[in-house]
Every structure is written in structure tokens, then in C-alpha cells.
Design an enzyme around this catalytic site. Structure first.
Site, mmCIF file in Angstrom:
data_model
loop_
_atom_site.group_PDB
_atom_site.id
_atom_site.type_symbol
_atom_site.label_atom_id
_atom_site.label_comp_id
_atom_site.label_asym_id
_atom_site.label_seq_id
_atom_site.Cartn_x
_atom_site.Cartn_y
_atom_site.Cartn_z
ATOM 1 N N CYS A 53 -13.167 4.316 24.398
ATOM 2 C CA CYS A 53 -14.453 4.994 24.152
ATOM 3 C C CYS A 53 -14.925 4.720 22.735
ATOM 4 C CB CYS A 53 -14.325 6.478 24.480
ATOM 5 S SG CYS A 53 -14.416 7.598 23.121
ATOM 6 N N TRP A 82 5.478 -2.738 -11.017
ATOM 7 C CA TRP A 82 4.099 -2.268 -10.784
ATOM 8 C C TRP A 82 3.319 -2.300 -12.094
ATOM 9 C CZ3 TRP A 82 1.877 -1.980 -6.282
ATOM 10 C CH2 TRP A 82 2.508 -1.465 -5.153
ATOM 11 N N ARG A 106 13.584 5.039 -10.201
ATOM 12 C CA ARG A 106 12.502 4.463 -11.009
ATOM 13 C C ARG A 106 12.940 3.134 -11.643
ATOM 14 N NH1 ARG A 106 9.346 7.491 -14.670
ATOM 15 N NH2 ARG A 106 7.521 6.712 -13.603
ATOM 16 N N VAL A 128 1.069 2.928 -1.128
ATOM 17 C CA VAL A 128 2.537 2.985 -1.145
ATOM 18 C C VAL A 128 2.985 4.392 -1.581
ATOM 19 C CG1 VAL A 128 4.644 2.037 -2.199
ATOM 20 C CG2 VAL A 128 2.776 0.510 -1.566
ATOM 21 N N ASN A 129 2.336 4.927 -2.620
ATOM 22 C CA ASN A 129 2.695 6.283 -3.069
ATOM 23 C C ASN A 129 2.564 7.279 -1.925
ATOM 24 O OD1 ASN A 129 2.977 5.286 -5.649
ATOM 25 N ND2 ASN A 129 0.979 5.980 -6.364
ATOM 26 N N LYS A 188 5.635 11.444 -6.261
ATOM 27 C CA LYS A 188 4.599 10.458 -5.935
ATOM 28 C C LYS A 188 3.274 11.207 -5.785
ATOM 29 C CE LYS A 188 7.481 6.961 -4.915
ATOM 30 N NZ LYS A 188 8.097 6.571 -6.171
ATOM 31 N N HIS A 243 -1.274 0.411 -4.401
ATOM 32 C CA HIS A 243 -0.186 1.185 -5.019
ATOM 33 C C HIS A 243 -0.288 2.645 -4.549
ATOM 34 C CE1 HIS A 243 2.222 1.956 -9.015
ATOM 35 N NE2 HIS A 243 2.781 2.538 -7.973
ATOM 36 N N ASN A 244 -1.485 3.178 -4.488
ATOM 37 C CA ASN A 244 -1.644 4.546 -3.988
ATOM 38 C C ASN A 244 -1.257 4.656 -2.516
ATOM 39 O OD1 ASN A 244 -2.246 6.151 -6.121
ATOM 40 N ND2 ASN A 244 -4.473 5.944 -5.952
ATOM 41 N N CYS A 293 -14.643 7.437 20.224
ATOM 42 C CA CYS A 293 -13.274 7.700 19.745
ATOM 43 C C CYS A 293 -12.881 6.676 18.685
ATOM 44 C CB CYS A 293 -12.260 7.608 20.886
ATOM 45 S SG CYS A 293 -12.558 8.771 22.199
ATOM 46 N N TRP A 350 -4.594 -1.099 -7.449
ATOM 47 C CA TRP A 350 -4.547 0.364 -7.602
ATOM 48 C C TRP A 350 -4.545 1.049 -6.232
ATOM 49 C CZ3 TRP A 350 -9.120 3.075 -6.055
ATOM 50 C CH2 TRP A 350 -9.039 4.459 -6.196
HETATM 51 P P1 FAD Z 1 5.843 3.753 -9.311
HETATM 52 O O1 FAD Z 1 5.205 3.858 -7.974
HETATM 53 O O2 FAD Z 1 6.817 2.663 -9.501
HETATM 54 O O3 FAD Z 1 4.669 3.629 -10.370
HETATM 55 C C1 FAD Z 1 4.908 3.308 -11.730
HETATM 56 C C2 FAD Z 1 3.845 3.911 -12.594
HETATM 57 O O4 FAD Z 1 2.574 3.350 -12.257
HETATM 58 C C3 FAD Z 1 3.638 5.408 -12.374
HETATM 59 O O5 FAD Z 1 4.535 6.147 -13.159
HETATM 60 C C4 FAD Z 1 2.194 5.602 -12.799
HETATM 61 O O6 FAD Z 1 2.111 5.726 -14.189
HETATM 62 C C5 FAD Z 1 1.537 4.319 -12.389
HETATM 63 N N1 FAD Z 1 0.843 4.386 -11.097
HETATM 64 C C6 FAD Z 1 1.147 5.132 -10.018
HETATM 65 N N2 FAD Z 1 0.273 4.905 -9.028
HETATM 66 C C7 FAD Z 1 -0.590 3.976 -9.488
HETATM 67 C C8 FAD Z 1 -1.731 3.346 -8.933
HETATM 68 N N3 FAD Z 1 -2.161 3.627 -7.711
HETATM 69 N N4 FAD Z 1 -2.392 2.447 -9.685
HETATM 70 C C9 FAD Z 1 -1.992 2.157 -10.938
HETATM 71 N N5 FAD Z 1 -0.925 2.732 -11.514
HETATM 72 C C10 FAD Z 1 -0.242 3.644 -10.808
HETATM 73 N N6 FAD Z 1 9.683 1.611 -2.315
HETATM 74 C C11 FAD Z 1 9.959 1.965 -1.039
HETATM 75 O O7 FAD Z 1 10.800 2.848 -0.836
HETATM 76 N N7 FAD Z 1 9.285 1.390 0.018
HETATM 77 C C12 FAD Z 1 8.343 0.426 -0.168
HETATM 78 O O8 FAD Z 1 7.771 -0.097 0.787
HETATM 79 C C13 FAD Z 1 8.066 0.002 -1.491
HETATM 80 N N8 FAD Z 1 7.178 -0.987 -1.744
HETATM 81 C C14 FAD Z 1 7.027 -1.453 -3.020
HETATM 82 C C15 FAD Z 1 6.184 -2.534 -3.255
HETATM 83 C C16 FAD Z 1 6.063 -3.067 -4.529
HETATM 84 C C17 FAD Z 1 5.164 -4.228 -4.758
HETATM 85 C C18 FAD Z 1 6.787 -2.496 -5.616
HETATM 86 C C19 FAD Z 1 6.681 -3.069 -6.997
HETATM 87 C C20 FAD Z 1 7.599 -1.398 -5.389
HETATM 88 C C21 FAD Z 1 7.740 -0.871 -4.107
HETATM 89 N N9 FAD Z 1 8.567 0.211 -3.841
HETATM 90 C C22 FAD Z 1 8.780 0.631 -2.556
HETATM 91 C C23 FAD Z 1 9.120 0.992 -4.945
HETATM 92 C C24 FAD Z 1 8.216 2.197 -5.228
HETATM 93 O O9 FAD Z 1 6.844 1.877 -5.054
HETATM 94 C C25 FAD Z 1 8.336 2.713 -6.656
HETATM 95 O O10 FAD Z 1 8.141 1.663 -7.548
HETATM 96 C C26 FAD Z 1 9.674 3.360 -6.946
HETATM 97 O O11 FAD Z 1 9.943 4.357 -5.989
HETATM 98 C C27 FAD Z 1 9.656 4.014 -8.346
HETATM 99 O O12 FAD Z 1 8.610 4.979 -8.377
HETATM 100 P P2 FAD Z 1 7.997 5.593 -9.665
HETATM 101 O O13 FAD Z 1 7.992 7.072 -9.536
HETATM 102 O O14 FAD Z 1 8.661 5.066 -10.871
HETATM 103 O O15 FAD Z 1 6.458 5.137 -9.675
#
Ligand code: FAD
Length: 512
Positions: free
Chosen positions: A42, A372, A365, A450-451, A466, A447-448, A45, A444
Site C-alpha cells: 500500500c 573517528w 574508547r 552508529v551512536n 552514546k 557517526h550519529n 504505508c 557526522w
Molecule cells: P566515539 O563514537 O568513538 O566518538 C568519539 C568522539 O567523537 C566523541 O567523544 C565525540 O566527541 C565525537 N562525536 C560523537 N558523535 C559524533 C558525530 N556524530 N559527529 C562528530 N563527532 C562525534 N562499535 C561497535 O560496537 N559496532 C559498530 O558497528 C561500530 N562501527 C564503527 C565504525 C567506525 C568507522 C569506527 C571508527 C568505530 C566503530 N565502532 C563500532 C566503535 C564505536 O563507534 C566507538 O568508536 C567506540 O564505542 C568508542 O566510543 P566513544 O564513546 O569513545 O565515542
């Protein structure tokens, strides 16, 4: 099924239910459920699915009280269950489905409050206004946790939404009070609503100071209070992050500012990458060698670091380019980095010193955080110094940093699962990046993403939850609300990223 797989997948924050799982899941559940019975063909949907996903993401933290599910009624095996539940269980659903997301969220709150004492979802905290005597009794009293009180008008939802947002967190209690309680408002000195009042564990209390009085700002402020953390299973700290081992022992805590980027993290990341991560590869050849060369090119040209580090990278690059070899033993690279270059005074930090990337335990960390950070810095450098990549084969390529990162992460990053996810994200949308600014924002956004996926997961450091970043305290203008929903102001985010990851915001503190 192919159709339904396209509408909702396991990656989405909704629970996909079918005739096999629906009754068992929903009827035995301690939370309430909001189900969407949809038809995968649909058109309406399909159009509505992004809104439904956004709603589910928005209220993900409410799962203890209410969860969001979907059932594909176009699937033959769900025919009977759709008949049975579609009508009897949530008869108003179809009306809801046409509404704005904010309205649906508010209807979810109403729906929760319509439960009686007897069928109240076990995991859901009280949502009625708190009694003023209870609140006043907190004054001057030491407690083990914070208490936040959201003051609001009778028809406002913000208090209940913040209560539900904070449900998975410990270390605080959130209550709501009404503006009609004039005596209480007066006693606490509150003159307008919505407002939040915070009682600290040490018995002090004050009006909570947020830049904008919106749900997201209140919730985010509370989640970031020292001592407030997401509830976790105790096993989580015992699992080291893949790709994060062998970093040496974290010795002492280093004070740092969240609003700064630390050169020590970037250099430690390069140290770890060259001497630990890559060193597991005996030789580099073919695609691997090309990926490594491209990585060294991009970093050598864009890294805003100490002269000695940049020079080391440039020398390494010259050496790699000048070698006619198809295959390079990695030991030779290590020897160059560790010994030969030192003679000319070029060296790369010999130990890890995590600062902005330090974790509350060694396994958390560190390296992934520095990677990143490195790539965010590089995307910003590529935008700030458009000529830096001249004569490298990457000139005028807005994707230079991101493609290099993609290949590095896919080929060498110790966490294979991460590489797989990153590759999926790249395949999905990297082709939409048309400029260096798009590249900054793409990274950015991803990365969000992933967060969001990792929130509450095992790799989360409880001291560094996160979040969707930058949080409102770092960049108030990045956040807005549209029709009650949080939205990013991407222009402001871009400006913020360019400043935050810009060379002048990189602190030399603790770096060698
Ligand atoms: P991180 O996520 O490592 O971030 C580091 C710093 O970047 C933060 O302290 C903040 O200051 C800043 N930051 C945060 N968000 C953003 C943003 N959106 N834009 C810009 N800056 C920002 N772990 C898994 O378990 N599964 C996964 O699939 C996975 N995929 C990953 C992919 C990549 C490419 C990388 C580099 C890492 C991945 N990791 C994954 C690891 C995970 O994302 C974190 O790096 C790890 O858990 C450490 O987290 P952290 O709290 O230090 O913050």
C-alpha cells in the site's frame, strides 16, 4: 516478503512481528504495545514508514513502558492474526496513522495513562503529577540520586515525555508538577512553564538551566549529569571492544574539555594504527598496499599536526611512492617509522595517551574514538584547505577523505563487524556527497547513526554514554524543534563541526 523487508528491517528501531511471534510477544509483555498493521504494497504505508521509523527511534527509550511493532498484513501467513488483532487490539490505530508524529507520541502517553492500577505496564513509572508535599520534602535533604521536577501546564506533554525518556537511566528520578500548583511554583521561585527544577543528591537545589525549554534539551541535560547512567548489564564492562586491545594500561585520569579536540588522541591513534593494527599484516600488496598508500597520502597532506609528525608521514609517503615494489614487508615500514626516521629527528608518539578518548576502563574508547576523531578532523581540513591534495590524484575530489576512510576501515580496522556496517552505510548514501561540506556532514550523520545503534550496547562506556552529538550544551543552535519533534539545524551543525574539528580547536595539552 521482499516488499515488507524493504519497508521495515531488523536495523529499524521497530519490532517486526508475525503470526508466530505476535501473541506471545505482546500478550506476555510487561510493556504496552503500539502496533502498526500494514500492507507492504500500500502506497500510503510505504510513505508513512519513514514517519513510523522516526517515531520508533524517538521513543526508543520508552521501551520498558511501551514498544512499537509492525505486522505485515500482506503476508499470507499473517492474514488471520491481522483480522484478529487489527480490529480488536488497537481499534484507533488507523486514525493515528494519518496524524503527525507528535500527535501519535502524545496519544501513546494518553494510551499509557488510560491503564488502571491493575493493568499498569510493570516497567512504566508514574505519569501523574507529583504531590507538592513530596517535592517540598526534598528541600535540604541529602539523597542518593537527583530528582528533577518538570513544571508545566495541564495540557502539556513535555513532563511525561521527559519521564519516559529517562526511564532507562539510573541515578535520578523525574517527576512532573502543574503550573496550577501556585504555592509550589512560588516556593521554588518558578515564574514560567515549562521549567525544570533540580534537586541534587548533596541537598542543593535550583532551577535547571537549559538553553531552550524543549523536551530534547531537558532530557539531554539530565542524561549527561555526572553520576547518571544508562542501566547496563553488569557483564558489559568485561567485554573489550574489538580492535581496542593491547593499548597498554591507562594510568591516571587526565582532565580535559569536551569542547576541544586533543592532539594526543590523534597522535596516539596514529601510533596504534601504524605499530599495532597494521603490524598484524606481514606484507602489504595489491589493494591493501594501495589503500595504505592512499591513507598515508591523505593523512600526510591534511593532518594538522606537529611538524615532525607531518614530515614523518610525508617521508613515508615519498618512500612508498618511490618503491617500485608490488609487495612490501610491513617490517620494513615499521623499521622506517621506528628507526630510520628518528635519525632525522622525525618521530611519532611512542605510546598511547588517550585524553578526550580516555575510557573509564582500558578496554573502552581509546583507539576507535581516535579514528573517528581523526577522520572528522580530516574532512574538515579537506574543506578548509582545498589545495592541500593537489598533485596527489585526489585533487577536486570531495570524497577523498571518505573513500580513503571507507577503504581503510574495510581493509584494516580490527573490528570487522564495524567495517561491514560502515560499508553498508557507504554503499547506501556516499554517492550523495557532492562537496567537501557534504562530506563533513555525511560523516557526522553516519557517526550519529552508529551512536544510535550502539546506545546501551556493550561497547558503551558508562561514563561516556552514546548520544546524538553535538549535545545541546556544546551547540545549542544545532538543535530545534519542529511540530514537537527534534530536528537538526544542519547549517549550524556544519559551522559547529568546522570550528570543533578545525586546526585551532586542537589542544596540544598532553601531546609529545
Ligand atoms: P566515539 O563514537 O568513538 O566518538 C568519539 C568522539 O567523537 C566523541 O567523544 C565525540 O566527541 C565525537 N562525536 C560523537 N558523535 C559524533 C558525530 N556524530 N559527529 C562528530 N563527532 C562525534 N562499535 C561497535 O560496537 N559496532 C559498530 O558497528 C561500530 N562501527 C564503527 C565504525 C567506525 C568507522 C569506527 C571508527 C568505530 C566503530 N565502532 C563500532 C566503535 C564505536 O563507534 C566507538 O568508536 C567506540 O564505542 C568508542 O566510543 P566513544 O564513546 O569513545 O565515542
Amino acid at each position: 516478503l521482499a516488499q515488507s523487508a524493504r519497508l521495515y528491517t531488523e536495523q529499524d528501531p521497530v519490532v517486526i512481528l508475525s503470526s508466530d511471534s505476535l501473541k506471545q510477544t505482546v500478550l506476555n509483555s510487561s510493556s504496552a504495545w503500539l502496533l502498526q498493521f500494514y500492507s507492504s504494497w500500500c502506497g500510503h504505508c510505504i510513505q508513512y514508514s519513514p514517519t513510523w521509523k522516526a517515531l520508533a527511534g524517538d521513543v526508543k527509550d520508552w521501551a520498558q513502558a511501551i514498544q512499537i511493532g509492525v505486522v505485515d498484513c500482506a503476508h499470507e501467513k499473517n492474514f488471520d492474526i491481522c483480522k484478529e488483532f487489527g480490529i480488536h487490539f488497537y481499534p484507533t490505530f488507523r486514525v493515528w496513522a494519518d496524524r503527525e508524529l507528535q500527535t501519535v507520541r502524545q496519544l501513546m502517553v494518553n494510551f499509557l495513562q488510560n491503564h488502571t492500577k491493575h493493568d499498569w505496564p510493570v516497567g512504566c513509572p508514574p505519569l501523574d503529577p507529583a504531590r507538592s508535599e513530596g517535592i517540598l520534602s526534598l528541600m535540604g535533604k541529602k539523597t542518593e540520586f537527583y530528582t528533577a521536577v518538570i513544571f508545566e501546564d495541564e495540557d502539556s506533554y513535555i513532563g511525561r515525555e521527559v519521564i519516559l525518556d529517562l526511564m532507562p537511566y539510573e541515578g535520578l528520578a523525574v517527576k512532573r508538577a502543574l503550573s496550577s500548583d501556585k504555592l509550589l511554583m512560588e516556593k521554588l521561585g518558578i515564574s514560567s512553564v515549562p521549567s525544570a527544577y533540580l534537586f541534587y543528591p548533596n541537598s542543593t537545589h535550583t532551577v535547571m538551566n537549559v538553553q531552550k525549554r524543549l523536551r530534547f534539551f531537558f532530557s539531554s541535560f539530565l542524561k549527561l549529569l555526572p553520576g547518571v547512567h544508562r542501566k547496563q548489564s553488569t557483564s558489559s564492562l568485561q567485554h573489550p571492544q574489538p580492535g581496542n586491545n593491547g593499548q597498554g594500561t591507562q594510568v591516571e585520569w587526565k582532565e580535559f574539555e569536551k569542547s576541544k579536540v586533543y592532539m594526543a588522541d590523534l597522535e596516539s591513534g596514529l601510533h596504534y594504527l601504524m605499530r599495532v593494527e597494521l603490524a598484524t599484516h606481514k606484507t602489504l600488496e595489491g589493494e591493501e598496499l594501495k589503500t595504505f598508500k592512499d591513507f598515508v597520502t591523505v593523512v600526510a597532506k591534511l593532518f594538522p599536526g606537529h611538524q615532525s609528525v607531518v614530515k614523518l608521514l610525508e617521508t613515508l609517503l615519498e618512500w612508498l611512492v618511490s618503491l617500485p615494489l608490488e609487495k612490501i614487508p610491513y617490517d620494513a615500514i615499521l623499521d622506517l617509522v621506528n628507526n630510520k626516521m628518528r635519525i632525522s629527528g622525525l618521530y611519532l608518539s611512542e605510546q598511547v595517551q588517550w585524553v578526550g578518548c580516555q575510557g573509564s576502563s582500558v578496554a573502552l574508547r581509546g583507539y576507535p574514538c581516535s579514528l573517528w576523531t581523526l577522520f572528522h578532523v580530516l574532512t574538515v581540513q579537506a574543506a578548509n584547505r582545498p589545495d592541500a591534495l593537489a598533485n596527489t590524484g585526489f585533487e577536486d575530489d570531495p570524497l577523498a577523505v571518505l573513500q580513503t576512510m571507507r577503504r581503510y576501515i574495510g581493509t584494516f580496522f580490527g573490528c570487522q563487524e564495524c567495517g561491514k556496517h560502515f560499508e553498508e552505510m557507504a554503499q547506501e548514501s556516499l554517492n550523495q556527497v557532492k562537496s567537501v561540506d557534504d562530506a563533513i556532514l555525511w560523516l557526522w550523520r553516519k557517526h550519529n547513526q552508529v551512536n544510535a545503534r550502539l546506545t546501551g550496547s556493550m561497547s558503551q562506556d558508562p561514563m561516556f554514554p552514546k548520544t546524538q552529538w553535538p549535545t545541546p550544551d556544546l551547540c545549542p543552535t544545532c538543535h530545534e524543534e519542529q511540530e514537537g519533534l527534534h530536528v537538526w539545524n544542519e547549517q549550524m551543525v556544519l559551522a559547529f563541526l568546522r570550528q570543533h574539528y578545525g586546526a585551532s580547536n586542537i589542544s596540544p595539552k598532553y601531546s609529545s
